[in-house]
Design a protein around this motif. Structure first.
Motif, PDB file in Angstrom:
ATOM      1  N   ARG A   9       1.033 -14.254   3.602  1.00 59.45           N
ATOM      2  CA  ARG A   9       1.703 -13.146   2.915  1.00 59.45           C
ATOM      3  C   ARG A   9       2.116 -12.071   3.924  1.00 59.45           C
ATOM      4  N   TYR A  10       1.227 -11.749   4.851  1.00 61.62           N
ATOM      5  CA  TYR A  10       1.541 -10.748   5.872  1.00 61.62           C
ATOM      6  C   TYR A  10       2.703 -11.225   6.754  1.00 61.62           C
ATOM      7  N   GLY A  20      15.200  -6.309   7.904  1.00 56.30           N
ATOM      8  CA  GLY A  20      15.597  -5.016   7.368  1.00 56.30           C
ATOM      9  C   GLY A  20      15.301  -4.810   5.899  1.00 56.30           C
ATOM     10  N   ARG A  21      14.460  -5.664   5.340  1.00 60.49           N
ATOM     11  CA  ARG A  21      14.152  -5.563   3.906  1.00 60.49           C
ATOM     12  C   ARG A  21      12.837  -4.829   3.704  1.00 60.49           C
ATOM     13  N   LYS A  22      12.935  -3.618   3.147  1.00 63.99           N
ATOM     14  CA  LYS A  22      11.770  -2.748   2.985  1.00 63.99           C
ATOM     15  C   LYS A  22      10.711  -3.332   2.053  1.00 63.99           C
ATOM     16  N   GLU A  23      11.108  -4.232   1.163  1.00 70.72           N
ATOM     17  CA  GLU A  23      10.115  -4.807   0.248  1.00 70.72           C
ATOM     18  C   GLU A  23       9.058  -5.618   0.986  1.00 70.72           C
ATOM     19  N   GLY A  24       9.342  -5.992   2.223  1.00 71.40           N
ATOM     20  CA  GLY A  24       8.354  -6.703   3.023  1.00 71.40           C
ATOM     21  C   GLY A  24       7.106  -5.873   3.249  1.00 71.40           C
ATOM     22  N   LEU A  25       7.259  -4.547   3.304  1.00 75.02           N
ATOM     23  CA  LEU A  25       6.108  -3.668   3.516  1.00 75.02           C
ATOM     24  C   LEU A  25       5.105  -3.783   2.374  1.00 75.02           C
ATOM     25  N   ALA A  26       5.587  -4.069   1.165  1.00 73.57           N
ATOM     26  CA  ALA A  26       4.694  -4.207   0.010  1.00 73.57           C
ATOM     27  C   ALA A  26       3.783  -5.425   0.135  1.00 73.57           C
ATOM     28  N   ARG A  27       4.128  -6.364   1.004  1.00 75.85           N
ATOM     29  CA  ARG A  27       3.290  -7.548   1.200  1.00 75.85           C
ATOM     30  C   ARG A  27       2.163  -7.302   2.198  1.00 75.85           C
ATOM     31  N   LEU A  28       2.191  -6.143   2.865  1.00 73.83           N
ATOM     32  CA  LEU A  28       1.158  -5.805   3.829  1.00 73.83           C
ATOM     33  C   LEU A  28       0.106  -4.924   3.176  1.00 73.83           C
ATOM     34  N   ASP A  29      -1.092  -4.977   3.712  1.00 71.47           N
ATOM     35  CA  ASP A  29      -2.168  -4.110   3.246  1.00 71.47           C
ATOM     36  C   ASP A  29      -2.251  -2.935   4.206  1.00 71.47           C
ATOM     37  N   SER A  31      -3.794  -0.074   3.498  1.00 71.04           N
ATOM     38  CA  SER A  31      -4.959   0.748   3.188  1.00 71.04           C
ATOM     39  C   SER A  31      -5.804   0.904   4.454  1.00 71.04           C
ATOM     40  N   PRO A  32      -6.785   1.820   4.449  1.00 71.18           N
ATOM     41  CA  PRO A  32      -7.668   1.920   5.627  1.00 71.18           C
ATOM     42  C   PRO A  32      -8.316   0.590   6.001  1.00 71.18           C
ATOM     43  N   ASP A  33      -8.775  -0.175   4.999  1.00 73.92           N
ATOM     44  CA  ASP A  33      -9.357  -1.485   5.294  1.00 73.92           C
ATOM     45  C   ASP A  33      -8.304  -2.433   5.856  1.00 73.92           C
ATOM     46  N   GLY A  34      -7.102  -2.401   5.292  1.00 73.43           N
ATOM     47  CA  GLY A  34      -6.016  -3.251   5.774  1.00 73.43           C
ATOM     48  C   GLY A  34      -5.594  -2.887   7.184  1.00 73.43           C
ATOM     49  N   PHE A  35      -5.666  -1.583   7.494  1.00 68.10           N
ATOM     50  CA  PHE A  35      -5.354  -1.137   8.855  1.00 68.10           C
ATOM     51  C   PHE A  35      -6.278  -1.821   9.855  1.00 68.10           C
ATOM     52  N   TRP A  36      -7.589  -1.740   9.609  1.00 67.33           N
ATOM     53  CA  TRP A  36      -8.545  -2.334  10.550  1.00 67.33           C
ATOM     54  C   TRP A  36      -8.492  -3.858  10.507  1.00 67.33           C
ATOM     55  N   GLN A  37      -8.244  -4.409   9.316  1.00 67.41           N
ATOM     56  CA  GLN A  37      -8.157  -5.865   9.202  1.00 67.41           C
ATOM     57  C   GLN A  37      -6.963  -6.409   9.982  1.00 67.41           C
ATOM     58  N   SER A  38      -5.922  -5.592  10.156  1.00 57.98           N
ATOM     59  CA  SER A  38      -4.725  -6.079  10.852  1.00 57.98           C
ATOM     60  C   SER A  38      -5.013  -6.426  12.312  1.00 57.98           C
ATOM     61  N   VAL A 109       1.275   0.366  12.595  1.00 56.84           N
ATOM     62  CA  VAL A 109       0.267  -0.436  13.293  1.00 56.84           C
ATOM     63  C   VAL A 109       0.056  -1.768  12.587  1.00 56.84           C
ATOM     64  N   VAL A 110      -0.081  -1.726  11.264  1.00 56.24           N
ATOM     65  CA  VAL A 110      -0.287  -2.965  10.509  1.00 56.24           C
ATOM     66  C   VAL A 110       0.900  -3.906  10.710  1.00 56.24           C
ATOM     67  N   ALA A 111       2.102  -3.372  10.592  1.00 59.77           N
ATOM     68  CA  ALA A 111       3.292  -4.216  10.725  1.00 59.77           C
ATOM     69  C   ALA A 111       3.428  -4.778  12.140  1.00 59.77           C
ATOM     70  N   THR A 112       3.210  -3.953  13.165  1.00 55.00           N
ATOM     71  CA  THR A 112       3.371  -4.458  14.524  1.00 55.00           C
ATOM     72  C   THR A 112       2.265  -5.443  14.894  1.00 55.00           C
ATOM     73  N   ASN A 113       1.047  -5.243  14.361  1.00 47.84           N
ATOM     74  CA  ASN A 113      -0.019  -6.218  14.629  1.00 47.84           C
ATOM     75  C   ASN A 113       0.340  -7.583  14.057  1.00 47.84           C
ATOM     76  N   TRP A 114       0.720  -7.618  12.786  1.00 46.85           N
ATOM     77  CA  TRP A 114       1.033  -8.914  12.169  1.00 46.85           C
ATOM     78  C   TRP A 114       2.320  -9.503  12.736  1.00 46.85           C
ATOM     79  N   ALA A 115       3.264  -8.646  13.125  1.00 48.12           N
ATOM     80  CA  ALA A 115       4.485  -9.156  13.762  1.00 48.12           C
ATOM     81  C   ALA A 115       4.154  -9.794  15.108  1.00 48.12           C
TER      82      ALA A 115
END
Length: 195
Positions: A9-10, A20-29, A31-38, A109-115
């Motif tokens: 999903r990430y 360039g599709r902003k809806e992709g951000l909704a598939r990321l977590d 949250s504070p937990d999602g930040f560290w999980q990334s 941070v979450v997006a660049t980690n998973w990217a």
């Protein structure tokens, strides 16, 4: 550790953001937990990144390092890649508030980690071709195209988060520079030529 479904999903979320599709951000977590999980993205990318070390040592190394042991050589690769991943993220976290993106730190941070993990795995087939067939003019051109594509897609991902192309290009360049400085520092520290 995220589940396989979460990772997929990430990955799909950051792929959409790279288009360039902003809806992709909704598939990321984000949250504070999602930040560290990334940061588990580093572990998920590790096999593909390790394959890049093998490809470099077997195909691209320009000079012998026979006086160095495998542990030292691959340890230097691991340290350089860990720093090249973490230093830009830490740098981004430090400057985000100063440049007006304090509330976008977590999504960035979450997006660049998973990217980073997605890109590492996306490049693995190319590295496999280089290992199997050796570097040639065609693969060199493909490698150049892939290098530019990863930079452009990373900038597009960041632009999707921050909404500004100038800032996205600036952040991408700063992250690239921080990664290169990390590599240089490891080369100086270990004496192992990595580029």
């Amino acid at each position: 550790m995220p589940t396989k479904d979460e990772v997929l999903r990430y990955f799909s979320g950051v792929a959409l953001m790279m288009l360039g599709r902003k809806e992709g951000l909704a598939r990321l977590d984000i949250s504070p937990d999602g930040f560290w999980q990334s940061f588990y993205a580093i572990a998920i990318a590790a096999p593909a990144i390790a394959f890049s070390w093998i490809e470099y040592e077997s195909m691209e190394r320009s000079g012998p390092v026979s006086h160095l042991g495998s542990f030292q050589v691959y340890g230097a690769h691991a340290l350089a890649d860990a720093l090249a991943w973490l230093v830009p993220v830490l740098f981004l976290m430090m400057i985000a508030k100063r440049i007006g993106y304090g509330r976008k730190v977590s999504p960035l941070v979450v997006a660049t980690n998973w990217a980073g993990a997605l890109i590492a795995w996306a490049l693995a087939p190319y590295l496999a071709l280089v290992v199997l067939f050796g570097m040639n003019a065609g693969l060199a051109i493909v490698g150049t195209i892939l290098s530019w594509a990863t930079l452009i897609l990373t900038a597009r991902l960041i632009q999707t988060v921050v909404g500004d192309w100038a800032a996205a290009i600036g952040i991408t360049v700063l992250m690239l520079a921080a990664g290169l400085v990390s590599y240089g520092a490891v080369i100086d520290l270990t004496g192992v030529p990595l580029i």
